[in-house]
Scaffold this motif. Structure first.
Motif, PDB file in Angstrom:
ATOM      1  N   TYR A 575      46.363  93.874  56.612  1.00 16.26           N
ATOM      2  CA  TYR A 575      46.687  94.520  57.453  1.00 16.26           C
ATOM      3  C   TYR A 575      47.221  96.034  56.551  1.00 16.26           C
ATOM      4  O   TYR A 575      47.584  96.601  55.653  1.00 16.26           O
ATOM      5  N   THR A 576      47.956  97.221  57.753  1.00  8.75           N
ATOM      6  CA  THR A 576      48.579  98.209  58.147  1.00  8.75           C
ATOM      7  C   THR A 576      49.493  98.430  58.107  1.00  8.75           C
ATOM      8  O   THR A 576      49.697  97.984  59.751  1.00  8.75           O
ATOM      9  N   ILE A 577      50.842  99.064  57.961  1.00  7.91           N
ATOM     10  CA  ILE A 577      51.793  98.804  58.217  1.00  7.91           C
ATOM     11  C   ILE A 577      52.284 100.146  59.896  1.00  7.91           C
ATOM     12  O   ILE A 577      52.147 101.010  59.148  1.00  7.91           O
ATOM     13  N   VAL A 578      52.646  99.701  60.272  1.00  4.24           N
ATOM     14  CA  VAL A 578      52.860 100.464  61.792  1.00  4.24           C
ATOM     15  C   VAL A 578      54.036 100.473  61.679  1.00  4.24           C
ATOM     16  O   VAL A 578      54.589 101.854  61.729  1.00  4.24           O
ATOM     17  N   THR A 579      55.163  99.728  62.702  1.00  2.65           N
ATOM     18  CA  THR A 579      57.032 100.356  61.796  1.00  2.65           C
ATOM     19  C   THR A 579      57.090  98.898  61.110  1.00  2.65           C
ATOM     20  O   THR A 579      56.986  98.262  60.952  1.00  2.65           O
ATOM     21  N   ILE A 580      58.229  99.134  60.806  1.00  4.80           N
ATOM     22  CA  ILE A 580      59.369  98.546  59.376  1.00  4.80           C
ATOM     23  C   ILE A 580      60.215  97.906  60.351  1.00  4.80           C
ATOM     24  O   ILE A 580      59.796  96.521  59.732  1.00  4.80           O
ATOM     25  N   GLY A 581      61.625  98.479  61.294  1.00  3.74           N
ATOM     26  CA  GLY A 581      61.548  97.381  62.283  1.00  3.74           C
ATOM     27  C   GLY A 581      62.358  96.956  61.021  1.00  3.74           C
ATOM     28  O   GLY A 581      63.190  97.480  60.117  1.00  3.74           O
ATOM     29  N   ASN A 582      63.092  95.585  61.178  1.00  5.40           N
ATOM     30  CA  ASN A 582      63.275  94.611  59.925  1.00  5.40           C
ATOM     31  C   ASN A 582      62.884  93.666  59.405  1.00  5.40           C
ATOM     32  O   ASN A 582      63.620  93.133  58.699  1.00  5.40           O
ATOM     33  N   THR A 583      61.767  94.098  59.121  1.00 10.26           N
ATOM     34  CA  THR A 583      61.067  93.555  58.625  1.00 10.26           C
ATOM     35  C   THR A 583      61.150  93.344  57.025  1.00 10.26           C
ATOM     36  O   THR A 583      60.308  94.707  56.969  1.00 10.26           O
ATOM     37  N   SER A 584      61.011  92.534  56.374  1.00 10.84           N
ATOM     38  CA  SER A 584      60.708  92.837  54.944  1.00 10.84           C
ATOM     39  C   SER A 584      59.080  92.627  54.351  1.00 10.84           C
ATOM     40  O   SER A 584      58.414  90.810  54.170  1.00 10.84           O
ATOM     41  N   PHE A 585      58.419  94.115  54.296  1.00  9.18           N
ATOM     42  CA  PHE A 585      56.720  93.866  54.581  1.00  9.18           C
ATOM     43  C   PHE A 585      57.049  93.173  52.911  1.00  9.18           C
ATOM     44  O   PHE A 585      55.214  92.450  52.583  1.00  9.18           O
ATOM     45  N   THR A 586      58.238  93.724  51.960  1.00  5.70           N
ATOM     46  CA  THR A 586      57.020  93.836  50.372  1.00  5.70           C
ATOM     47  C   THR A 586      57.732  91.905  49.860  1.00  5.70           C
ATOM     48  O   THR A 586      57.051  91.243  49.123  1.00  5.70           O
ATOM     49  N   SER A 587      58.463  90.961  51.040  1.00  2.92           N
ATOM     50  CA  SER A 587      58.168  89.815  50.662  1.00  2.92           C
ATOM     51  C   SER A 587      56.407  88.795  51.096  1.00  2.92           C
ATOM     52  O   SER A 587      56.704  88.051  51.174  1.00  2.92           O
ATOM     53  N   ILE A 588      55.804  89.448  52.220  1.00  2.00           N
ATOM     54  CA  ILE A 588      54.687  89.084  52.500  1.00  2.00           C
ATOM     55  C   ILE A 588      53.340  89.653  51.503  1.00  2.00           C
ATOM     56  O   ILE A 588      52.396  90.215  52.698  1.00  2.00           O
ATOM     57  N   GLY A 589      53.739  90.458  50.761  1.00  2.00           N
ATOM     58  CA  GLY A 589      52.103  91.155  50.588  1.00  2.00           C
ATOM     59  C   GLY A 589      52.150  92.540  49.766  1.00  2.00           C
ATOM     60  O   GLY A 589      51.707  92.833  48.887  1.00  2.00           O
ATOM     61  N   ALA A 590      52.679  93.017  50.423  1.00  3.79           N
ATOM     62  CA  ALA A 590      53.145  94.907  50.535  1.00  3.79           C
ATOM     63  C   ALA A 590      53.542  95.715  49.153  1.00  3.79           C
ATOM     64  O   ALA A 590      55.216  95.048  48.703  1.00  3.79           O
ATOM     65  N   ALA A 591      53.478  96.669  48.627  1.00  8.21           N
ATOM     66  CA  ALA A 591      54.133  97.365  47.993  1.00  8.21           C
ATOM     67  C   ALA A 591      55.479  97.810  48.121  1.00  8.21           C
ATOM     68  O   ALA A 591      55.885  97.565  47.009  1.00  8.21           O
ATOM     69  N   SER A 592      55.496  98.015  49.815  1.00  3.40           N
ATOM     70  CA  SER A 592      56.171  99.279  49.552  1.00  3.40           C
ATOM     71  C   SER A 592      56.565  98.805  51.110  1.00  3.40           C
ATOM     72  O   SER A 592      56.005  98.292  52.007  1.00  3.40           O
TER      73      SER A 592
END
Length: 678
Positions: A575-592
């Protein structure tokens, strides 16, 4: 200011395209398995959608692409429109003073239809019309009533009209192999040989006469010319000529034939003779015409042959930069009817015509029609305006299991330089310390191969950024440093802004995403929508092209994705992040937690953040993901994916044609032909 784009530019563009086919990667593609819809939104496969050169042309071509086949230069040939000779048609005559586009066009002149200036006979011989019998009485030419058959390389047959007034130049005969491979109902293949192929086509080329004059067109007949007889209307005979005797260069006209009785009357006129078959056998200029005691004699510049019939007509002379041109005029009622060429001469690029002296009337006017550079027959492609290229590709069944062999397609096209799927990457910065790069080197992405020589022999293309558009052949690759060396230095050095990829070079390419499985789902009909994810939050959708139940493969196209909210991510999908919101993308594989960062999901996520699935949108068990694929009311597990062959939206779409549907079968052979007009 008056300008013109010459036909040479069209030939240059055609040859450049042919070179692109030979040196780069040009493919036919087939696409659009789904039905056309009308303006009312309903299916209407009988009326293909109109196609326009808009900025949506390329993405639409890629959208439902099924497969591609590389174009070979051996499957390309110049073509001209096929015009077969037909009795009583009128044909335009070649002229160096008429726009070539006019000569190649069927035109209406003075309410009469005239066909282009070449014909194809029943035995596939091609002839160029050099003279269509035009005269002051028929200024645009007469109807052709005799099919050309003469195959002449040299001699009088190359410049002597046949009895209907037409002069045809034999150009070449179509080779049987070209007839079987390229001949269509509307187009005729044509080549200019560069070496002897054992046919008379080569003899025509080698015997062509540069700057020859094969037609002198009488523009105005003039009047009050002296001629004897006053009219030469012989057609294949010499019955109207006068009798004479010869002694060296002196000719005596037999008495009682109504010749002029005034001395010097025919001085500087032409004297020619004819045989009983109408063949003109000698010609000379009268230098002294005398009448003594009723005996009419004159001296000529060359000794004539005895026993023939004689004619006196206005002398035809030429001023130009060639040599060897010779002709006589024929008269009707003391006016010039036509000019008959006796020798076409050579090396003329300019030539003016003078027709004797009209004593009391108007001077006749005529123009010499000069052959093209190299001579008639020296370059059929150029002479007959063959700036059309027929390209073709033959698809045989499933091409050994590579492509789909069922369903339908409605769009074909040509694309140049598509990139290998997955090869489009961003180069690294050029090192500022040793080891530095030479002008023949680029530093590939760190994600590229670490194996030496992996890319040797490939063609690398700078897709965007600095140095875009450059194509080079790889000579060496060092995996540890990612240094790639090309055979020719870069004109503009690529850097970290440059995206690169490698040209696809395979002969046949599948462009459907293939979902492989082990457990048998129910048979899936073509054109069925297939998806992954939750209804309403699908991460990927596509259209089924073919379900191969024997090899357990589902071919899909028309791939698309959606922006997905955290909680619905599929493990293993990218996936490519579109909006951050209150999601922790780093906890599901994103570098930041940064918009634009690409990651492979290790969990479904939570919160309000969103991301979009990356191409090819679908995932499989081999990715460690959750690969359930739903279709209708059933589902199956995709154990692995076979990716498309070329990187989507790369390459340049050169040609698109929308068609009514054409169904494919595994036993079917399709010979797709496209005419590109330059």
């Amino acid at each position: 200011m008056p300008t013109v784009l010459s036909s040479s530019l069209r030939h240059t563009n055609l040859n450049n395209f042919r070179n692109t086919i030979e040196d780069e990667s040009v493919y036919f593609f087939v696409s659009k398995p789904t039905s056309w819809t009308g303006t009312d939104g309903n299916v209407n496969d009988l009326v293909p959608k109109s196609v326009f050169d808009t900025f949506t042309l390329e993405p639409e071509a890629h959208e439902e692409m099924l497969y591609l086949k590389r174009v070979s230069v051996s499957n390309c040939v110049n073509v001209i429109r096929l015009y077969r000779w037909q009795e009583n048609r009128r044909y335009q005559a070649y002229s160096d003073k008429v726009d070539l586009s006019d000569l190649l066009t069927k035109r209406t002149i003075s309410t009469i239809e005239y066909y282009p200036f070449y014909v194809v006979t029943d035995d596939f011989r091609v002839y160029k019309c050099l003279d269509n019998g035009a005269s002051p009485a028929n200024v645009n030419g007469v109807a052709s009533t005799i099919e050309p058959t003469t195959v002449a390389f040299t001699g009088s047959d190359t410049y002597s009209p046949i009895s209907d007034g037409y002069l045809w130049k034999y150009m070449f005969t179509l080779r049987p192999i070209d007839a079987s491979e390229f001949l269509t109902t509307d187009w005729f293949p044509i080549r200019t040989l560069s070496e002897d192929d054992g046919t008379d086509n080569w003899d025509i080329i080698t015997n062509a006469v540069n700057g020859g004059v094969y037609n002198i067109k009488v523009i105005s007949p003039g009047s009050s010319y002296r001629s004897f007889p006053s009219t030469d209307e012989d057609a294949g005979n010499n019955t109207s000529g006068f009798n004479y005797t010869v002694s060296g260069f002196t000719v005596t006209i037999t008495a009682g034939q109504n010749q002029s009785s005034a001395s010097n009357y025919y001085n500087d006129y032409a004297f020619y003779t004819k045989s009983s078959s109408g063949l003109i056998s000698s010609v000379g200029t009268i230098t002294a015409y005398t009448v003594t005691s009723g005996v009419h004699t004159f001296t000529v510049s060359s000794a004539p042959t005895a026993g023939l019939k004689g004619y006196i007509s206005p002398r035809v002379s030429f001023t130009g930069n060639g040599s060897g041109l010779s002709a006589i005029s024929r008269t009707s009622n003391n006016a010039v009817r036509e000019i008959v060429i006796l020798a076409p001469g050579i090396n003329y690029t300019e030539c003016s015509v003078t027709i004797g002296n009209s004593v009391d009337g108007e001077e006749a006017l005529a123009e010499a029609i000069i052959s093209p550079f190299g001579g008639h027959g020296s370059d059929p492609v150029v002479e007959l305006g063959a700036f059309n290229l027929l390209t073709k590709a033959k698809f045989e069944g499933d091409e050994g299991g590579v492509i789909v062999s069922s369903n339908e397609y409605r769009k074909i096209g040509i694309i140049s330089n598509p990139l290998v799927y997955g090869s489009l990457k961003t180069a690294q910065a050029r090192p500022t310390v040793e080891p530095k790069l030479s002008t023949s080197q680029i530093k590939l992405s760190d994600s590229d191969s670490n194996s030496d020589d992996t890319h040797n022999g490939k063609k690398i293309y700078i897709y965007s950024g600095k140095g875009r558009g450059q194509l080079r052949i790889v000579s060496d690759y060092t995996g540890s440093s990612r240094f790639l060396t090309v055979t020719e230095p870069f004109d503009i050095l690529p850097d970290e802004t440059s995206k690169y990829g490698f040209l696809k070079t395979d002969t046949v390419v599948n462009q459907c995403l293939i979902l492989n499985y082990t457990s048998n789902p129910a048979a899936i009909p073509a054109d069925t929508t297939i998806y992954q994810g939750t209804v309403g939050s699908e991460t990927a959708t596509g259209t089924v092209v073919q379900h191969d139940t024997v090899n357990k493969k589902v071919y899909i196209t028309n791939l698309s994705n959606k922006v997905i909210t955290a909680g619905y991510f599929l493990i293993g999908s990218t996936y490519t992040i579109v909006t951050i919101g209150n999601t922790s993308f780093t906890s599901i594989g994103a570098a930041s937690n940064t918009v634009g960062v690409t990651f492979t999901a290790t969990g479904v996520g939570s919160g309000t953040g969103t991301a979009s699935a990356n191409y090819p949108y679908f995932t499989a068990l081999a990715n460690g993901g959750t690969p359930t694929v739903a279709v209708n009311s059933s589902s199956f597990t995709a154990t692995s994916l076979t990716n498309v062959g070329v990187e989507p939206n790369t390459g340049t779409v050169l040609y698109v044609e929308n068609r009514t549907p054409l169904s494919r079968f595994v036993e079917q052979i399709e010979d797709i032909r496209v005419i590109i007009q330059f």
